[in-house]
Design an enzyme around this catalytic site. Sequence first.
Site, PDB file in Angstrom:
ATOM      1  CD  GLU A 152      42.501  11.965  -3.812  1.00 30.16           C
ATOM      2  OE1 GLU A 152      41.769  11.356  -4.585  1.00 30.16           O
ATOM      3  OE2 GLU A 152      42.076  12.873  -3.057  1.00 30.16           O
ATOM      4  CB  CYS A 181      39.347   4.001 -11.051  1.00 21.73           C
ATOM      5  SG  CYS A 181      40.196   5.209 -12.019  1.00 21.73           S
ATOM      6  CG  HIS A 221      43.915   9.845  -8.778  1.00 20.73           C
ATOM      7  ND1 HIS A 221      42.602   9.451  -8.893  1.00 20.73           N
ATOM      8  CD2 HIS A 221      44.007  10.482  -7.589  1.00 20.73           C
ATOM      9  CE1 HIS A 221      41.923   9.842  -7.840  1.00 20.73           C
ATOM     10  NE2 HIS A 221      42.742  10.477  -7.032  1.00 20.73           N
TER      11      HIS A 221
HETATM   12  O1  SUG Z   1      37.737  11.047  -7.530  1.00 19.69           O
HETATM   13  N1  SUG Z   1      35.181  10.706  -9.908  1.00 19.69           N
HETATM   14  C1  SUG Z   1      36.307  10.115  -9.200  1.00 19.69           C
HETATM   15  C2  SUG Z   1      37.071   9.200 -10.112  1.00 19.69           C
HETATM   16  C3  SUG Z   1      38.133   8.450  -9.384  1.00 19.69           C
HETATM   17  C4  SUG Z   1      39.005   7.683 -10.280  1.00 19.69           C
HETATM   18  N2  SUG Z   1      39.970   6.975  -9.528  1.00 19.69           N
HETATM   19  C5  SUG Z   1      41.247   6.737  -9.888  1.00 19.69           C
HETATM   20  N3  SUG Z   1      41.790   7.343 -10.917  1.00 19.69           N
HETATM   21  N4  SUG Z   1      41.948   5.956  -9.158  1.00 19.69           N
HETATM   22  C6  SUG Z   1      37.199  11.217  -8.634  1.00 19.69           C
HETATM   23  O2  SUG Z   1      37.387  12.239  -9.306  1.00 19.69           O
HETATM   24  C7  SUG Z   1      33.105  11.959 -10.092  1.00 19.69           C
HETATM   25  C8  SUG Z   1      31.787  11.966  -9.383  1.00 19.69           C
HETATM   26  C9  SUG Z   1      30.775  12.855 -10.072  1.00 19.69           C
HETATM   27  O3  SUG Z   1      31.147  13.850 -10.699  1.00 19.69           O
HETATM   28  O4  SUG Z   1      29.582  12.563  -9.934  1.00 19.69           O
HETATM   29  C10 SUG Z   1      34.204  11.328  -9.227  1.00 19.69           C
HETATM   30  O5  SUG Z   1      34.163  11.404  -8.037  1.00 19.69           O
END
Ligand code: SUG
EC number: 3.5.3.23
Length: 448
Positions: free
Chosen positions: A174, A371, A250
């Site tokens: 990730e 993020c 994460h």
């Molecule tokens: O991978 N949300 C992302 C959020 C990522 C956050 N990144 C960090 N914490 N570094 C994920 O879960 C949701 C998309 C949706 O439901 O439409 C999404 O992909």
Amino acid sequence: MKSYEVNFDGLVGPTHNYGGLSYGNVASQSNSQQSSNPKEAALQGLAKMKALMEMGFQQGVLAPQERPDVAALRRLGFSGTDAQVIERAAKEAMPLLVASCSASSMWVANAATVSPSADTADGRVHFTAANLNCKYHRSIEHPTTSRVLGAMFANQQHFAHHAALPAVAQFGDEGAANHTRFCREYGEAGVEFFVFGRSAFDNRFPAPQKYPARQTLEASQAVVRLHGLREEGVVYAQQNPNVIDQGVFHNDVIAVGNGEVLFYHEDAFLETDQMLAELQSKLAKVGGNFQSVCVPRSAVTVDDAVRSYLFNSQLLSRPDGSMLLIVPQECQANERVWAYLQSLTSSGGLIREVKVFDLKQSMQNGGGPACLRLRVALNETELAAVNPGVIMTPPLYGSLTAWVEKHYRDRLSETDLADPQLLLECRTALDELTQILKLGAVYPFQIN
Ligand code: SUG
């Protein structure tokens, strides 16, 4: 030579929507099917970039991806013209269309893991694009991510790029969301800290019971090898599986580090004392004085951390050596978190200031300030070798806001994703964006 931490923020793409795609990410699941406002989302992100630039930080921008990803739908068997592919997917498999429309590449902390030149065997800055193998909608990001990073950091004398790890769960990677670097100065050798959620091949490591652990130990170890990091400059730690089961998908949802400081929640890790001792001794070997700030569960619960995204903040160094925390406004809305932050900044410690940003559109999908940025530590020579088109300046901010105002919709719901016009709008916008950012051809529609 001077060195900097440059924050490259993901520009929110025109299809930003709430697809409910990320099992284990509480915000994504609870806001599923709500209508979104892509224009507001992009402007909120740009406002953060502008504010950091104006505070004197080096700020860059990372381009969004082509969505709907028609090529991905074709690989799943939908055929015909682009409009027919979208129409058929909408009729026969709406969840696949929704996944192919996600603007999730905005969360560029997941784009790649980056090791600065002072840590690597060949003295170049190394990038490994993350395979994001845990979620289908994110697993389709890395080919374009690699092209965009290649166009931003094109100089091979200074930058080395590695393709994503094999696309299987055992190497679930990730990117920088589970990677932190400690150092005295950004240009000096540091200690890279890799946090994993489970091991793919060694069952001595416990795994969460409910939600998936996205990052594996084996993926982190592969990145360490690819980047040529010294054993003495690396520390691994396991994330507490219980917090993954509470929505900490994460490590950057429960800890953040910068310089010599780790700011973390009491329940974030397993074997915390041993991990802190290792960080302390390895950083000392490169002349650093490791410091940690533990937030006790009695002050802020894991649930508070997940809802407020306290730890998904940006911890930034100010010229006088003190630190500043960039937090989402949800931290202000949570009484316990806000009280904790007041006491933290008035305690005379290193973290002296908190700045609050409205990132609600991204937050509702589980993406906070941290993020939205990919950190790249660069010395002056390397910074000069970055494609200047992606470095934020007042004129670039002006061009990007005008571009968003011109091309983005202010409302998007699931039914809009089936509109073939949306694809045309996105392609027109992105074609113009590659000219604004001087990226050349990076999108499938531009190169096929
Ligand atoms: O991978 N949300 C992302 C959020 C990522 C956050 N990144 C960090 N914490 N570094 C994920 O879960 C949701 C998309 C949706 O439901 O439409 C999404 O992909």
